[in-house]
Scaffold this motif. Structure first.
Motif, PDB file in Angstrom:
ATOM      1  N   ALA A 127     -49.312   4.244  14.444  1.00 38.12           N
ATOM      2  CA  ALA A 127     -47.944   4.435  14.938  1.00 38.12           C
ATOM      3  C   ALA A 127     -46.988   3.752  13.979  1.00 38.12           C
ATOM      4  O   ALA A 127     -47.317   2.729  13.372  1.00 38.12           O
ATOM      5  N   TRP A 128     -45.794   4.324  13.863  1.00 38.92           N
ATOM      6  CA  TRP A 128     -44.750   3.801  12.975  1.00 38.92           C
ATOM      7  C   TRP A 128     -43.599   3.293  13.819  1.00 38.92           C
ATOM      8  O   TRP A 128     -42.946   4.065  14.519  1.00 38.92           O
ATOM      9  N   ASN A 129     -43.332   1.993  13.729  1.00 37.23           N
ATOM     10  CA  ASN A 129     -42.125   1.430  14.330  1.00 37.23           C
ATOM     11  C   ASN A 129     -40.988   1.584  13.328  1.00 37.23           C
ATOM     12  O   ASN A 129     -40.931   0.878  12.320  1.00 37.23           O
ATOM     13  N   ILE A 130     -40.091   2.507  13.609  1.00 40.07           N
ATOM     14  CA  ILE A 130     -39.018   2.887  12.683  1.00 40.07           C
ATOM     15  C   ILE A 130     -37.862   1.902  12.820  1.00 40.07           C
ATOM     16  O   ILE A 130     -37.290   1.753  13.907  1.00 40.07           O
ATOM     17  N   VAL A 131     -37.515   1.233  11.746  1.00 45.64           N
ATOM     18  CA  VAL A 131     -36.369   0.332  11.765  1.00 45.64           C
ATOM     19  C   VAL A 131     -35.455   0.630  10.587  1.00 45.64           C
ATOM     20  O   VAL A 131     -35.890   1.153   9.561  1.00 45.64           O
ATOM     21  N   THR A 132     -34.183   0.304  10.764  1.00 48.84           N
ATOM     22  CA  THR A 132     -33.272   0.232   9.628  1.00 48.84           C
ATOM     23  C   THR A 132     -33.135  -1.255   9.321  1.00 48.84           C
ATOM     24  O   THR A 132     -32.986  -2.061  10.229  1.00 48.84           O
ATOM     25  N   SER A 133     -33.225  -1.636   8.089  1.00 49.14           N
ATOM     26  CA  SER A 133     -33.216  -3.055   7.741  1.00 49.14           C
ATOM     27  C   SER A 133     -32.041  -3.764   8.393  1.00 49.14           C
ATOM     28  O   SER A 133     -30.919  -3.243   8.400  1.00 49.14           O
ATOM     29  N   GLY A 134     -32.305  -4.975   8.936  1.00 51.30           N
ATOM     30  CA  GLY A 134     -31.270  -5.664   9.680  1.00 51.30           C
ATOM     31  C   GLY A 134     -31.011  -7.085   9.235  1.00 51.30           C
ATOM     32  O   GLY A 134     -30.401  -7.857   9.971  1.00 51.30           O
ATOM     33  N   SER A 135     -31.481  -7.459   8.048  1.00 47.03           N
ATOM     34  CA  SER A 135     -31.252  -8.810   7.544  1.00 47.03           C
ATOM     35  C   SER A 135     -30.404  -8.763   6.286  1.00 47.03           C
ATOM     36  O   SER A 135     -30.655  -7.957   5.383  1.00 47.03           O
ATOM     37  N   ARG A 136     -29.437  -9.640   6.200  1.00 48.36           N
ATOM     38  CA  ARG A 136     -28.564  -9.668   5.017  1.00 48.36           C
ATOM     39  C   ARG A 136     -29.313 -10.052   3.754  1.00 48.36           C
ATOM     40  O   ARG A 136     -28.843  -9.801   2.635  1.00 48.36           O
ATOM     41  N   PHE A 137     -30.491 -10.659   3.898  1.00 48.41           N
ATOM     42  CA  PHE A 137     -31.239 -11.092   2.724  1.00 48.41           C
ATOM     43  C   PHE A 137     -32.152 -10.001   2.174  1.00 48.41           C
ATOM     44  O   PHE A 137     -32.765 -10.185   1.118  1.00 48.41           O
ATOM     45  N   GLU A 138     -32.268  -8.874   2.856  1.00 45.61           N
ATOM     46  CA  GLU A 138     -33.104  -7.788   2.349  1.00 45.61           C
ATOM     47  C   GLU A 138     -32.419  -7.046   1.200  1.00 45.61           C
ATOM     48  O   GLU A 138     -33.061  -6.664   0.219  1.00 45.61           O
ATOM     49  N   ALA A 139     -31.110  -6.825   1.331  1.00 45.14           N
ATOM     50  CA  ALA A 139     -30.394  -6.022   0.341  1.00 45.14           C
ATOM     51  C   ALA A 139     -30.576  -6.517  -1.093  1.00 45.14           C
ATOM     52  O   ALA A 139     -30.878  -5.715  -1.996  1.00 45.14           O
ATOM     53  N   PRO A 140     -30.411  -7.829  -1.376  1.00 48.24           N
ATOM     54  CA  PRO A 140     -30.548  -8.284  -2.773  1.00 48.24           C
ATOM     55  C   PRO A 140     -31.958  -8.112  -3.332  1.00 48.24           C
ATOM     56  O   PRO A 140     -32.131  -8.142  -4.555  1.00 48.24           O
ATOM     57  N   ASN A 141     -32.954  -7.941  -2.474  1.00 49.12           N
ATOM     58  CA  ASN A 141     -34.316  -7.715  -2.967  1.00 49.12           C
ATOM     59  C   ASN A 141     -34.513  -6.301  -3.499  1.00 49.12           C
ATOM     60  O   ASN A 141     -35.541  -6.002  -4.115  1.00 49.12           O
TER      61      ASN A 141
END
Length: 451
Positions: A127-141
């Motif tokens: 099963a796939w738990n579908i999320v849209t990224s929700g942490s401000r620290f993900e974007a710079p990665n």
């Protein structure tokens, strides 16, 4: 359609447990995040109790806001979910395997291929738990300064999921004939190119693996903002949500089911499974002492860091008078909007101070927490289920393995005594065990030719 009268159960696998202080408990392995045998043991406990699935969350960054909180949390040492569940598929036979993966910082082809592989490896339990990224620290990665806007992330997610589903349909179920005598391995009349050109994505296809045993791995969704509810009504087959009260749970349940029904979906094909943190003791006092011990392990830097994150990183809690009342509103966040609302609504309803809210977040992150005897925990679960605030629960043990063992040994027998939870598995695939239909191939259903 008539609802099944039995509760569905998943278990949220955190390497230490869901409570912020869990990793410091003497019963918890300090290196559990990178100990495969620890995770295999937890999955085996859940499978022995006939849980429907194990659930792994994920973040594509270190999520804490400062060094003080980073230094004191255990969550930044853990396996990537699909990798771990692929390994666990060989140590389990029936339990479902739910992995979280973001539509913001992944490619559809990669995820379609990985989840199809997991479904094949597990014989239909992915099963796939579908999320849209929700942490401000993900974007710079991933080369961005900031996350895309909340609405844009969901717009991308809609297109992303449709592309992944289309890729899973690349091959009809019987396309690979593997005929050694004729030398024909695949019937290309049963091959379909996606040729997707959209607002965000361009994907030709086909996928280079057979259609998953389940047709599609089960689609799980965990957003509860207004946009998230609509997304869940469109795509979600299992909905994971935080509902700390019966009244708000009933409202969410009714609203999401109504939206799904308006889209032509059947009620029993959209299963709402809020999180629950059960702290069980043979007496109420024993359960309360377990919670107090965990609270004593939770440093204020950790508690403040968690509250900052779940409130959407729009406050500076370290400069706050923690004994002042939480305001009714805060600036809207571009991160996890639904959890900010849950926490602010709860604070307003209970007239909480910042200090009380910070403690609540470190205990439960806004989920329903029940501290008591097995009978008391079962009462809450059955009442929530019977009043149509849930079709089941994602159990979030405060510690592992002991918190999970307590639930399995104390609460599960009580649920079974009341006829509310099964004693074994009814099918091989996760879809069969959840009562979800196997989706038809979009191309054969529409009568579309292969090329």
């Amino acid at each position: 359609m008539r609802r099944d009268d039995q509760i569905k159960l998943g278990v949220f696998l955190h390497q230490a447990g869901y409570h912020e202080g869990a990793w410091r408990d003497p019963s918890v392995p300090a290196n559990g995040g990178v100990d495969f045998e620890h995770h295999a043991h937890l999955a085996t406990i859940a499978e022995s109790a006939a849980f429907h699935f194990v659930f792994l969350a994920d973040h594509l960054s270190v999520a804490e806001p400062d060094d003080a909180s980073i230094a004191r949390v255990s969550r930044n040492e853990r396996f990537e979910p699909i990798t771990l569940l692929s390994a666990l598929s060989s140590r389990t036979q029936r339990i479902g395997l739910v992995a979280t993966a973001s539509t913001t910082y992944n490619q559809p082809y990669h995820l379609a291929r990985m989840f199809a592989s997991l479904d094949h490896l597990s014989q239909g339990r992915a099963a796939w738990n579908i999320v849209t990224s929700g942490s401000r620290f993900e974007a710079p990665n991933f080369g961005d300064r900031e996350l895309p806007d909340h609405e844009i992330r969901y717009s991308l997610a809609r297109e992303f999921v449709e592309v992944v589903k289309g890729l899973w349909d690349s091959w009809e179920d019987d396309a690979f004939i593997r005929d050694k005598q004729s030398g024909i391995f695949a019937d290309i009349t049963k091959l379909h190119l996606l040729n997707h050109r959209g607002n965000y994505l361009s994907v030709r296809g086909p996928l280079n693996i057979a259609r998953p045993p389940q047709g599609y791995p089960v689609l799980v969704q965990a957003g509860a903002s207004d946009t998230g509810i609509q997304f869940g009504a469109e795509f979600g087959e299992v909905i994971f949500t935080a509902e700390p009260s019966l009244d708000t749970g009933k409202q969410f349940y009714a609203a999401l089911k109504a939206r799904a029904r308006a889209l032509g979906r059947e009620d029993d094909q959209v299963l709402i499974m809020p999180g629950i943190i059960p702290i069980a003791g043979r007496t109420k006092q024993e359960a309360s002492e377990k919670l107090k011990k965990l609270q004593s392990y939770t440093h204020i830097d950790v508690a403040i860091g968690a509250a900052d994150r779940w409130l959407g990183s729009v406050t500076d809690l370290r400069s706050m008078n923690l004994d002042s009342l939480v305001p009714k509103s805060l600036p809207q966040t571009n991160f996890i909007q639904s959890r900010q609302k849950v926490l602010l609504d709860l604070a307003a309803r209970e007239k909480l101070t910042w200090r009380q809210l910070v403690r609540l977040v470190s205990d439960s992150h806004g989920h329903l927490m029940v501290v008591g005897t097995p009978d008391e925990i079962a009462n809450v679960m059955v009442d929530t289920f019977d009043q149509r605030a849930a079709d089941g629960f994602n159990v979030l043990p405060a510690t592992v393995p002991d918190g999970l063992k307590d639930f399995v040994e104390l609460v599960v027998p009580e649920l079974r005594r009341r006829g509310k939870f099964r004693s074994g598995y009814s099918g091989q695939t996760l879809r069969e065990n959840l009562g979800l239909k196997r989706p038809l191939n979009r191309f054969t259903q529409a009568g579309i030719s292969s090329r």
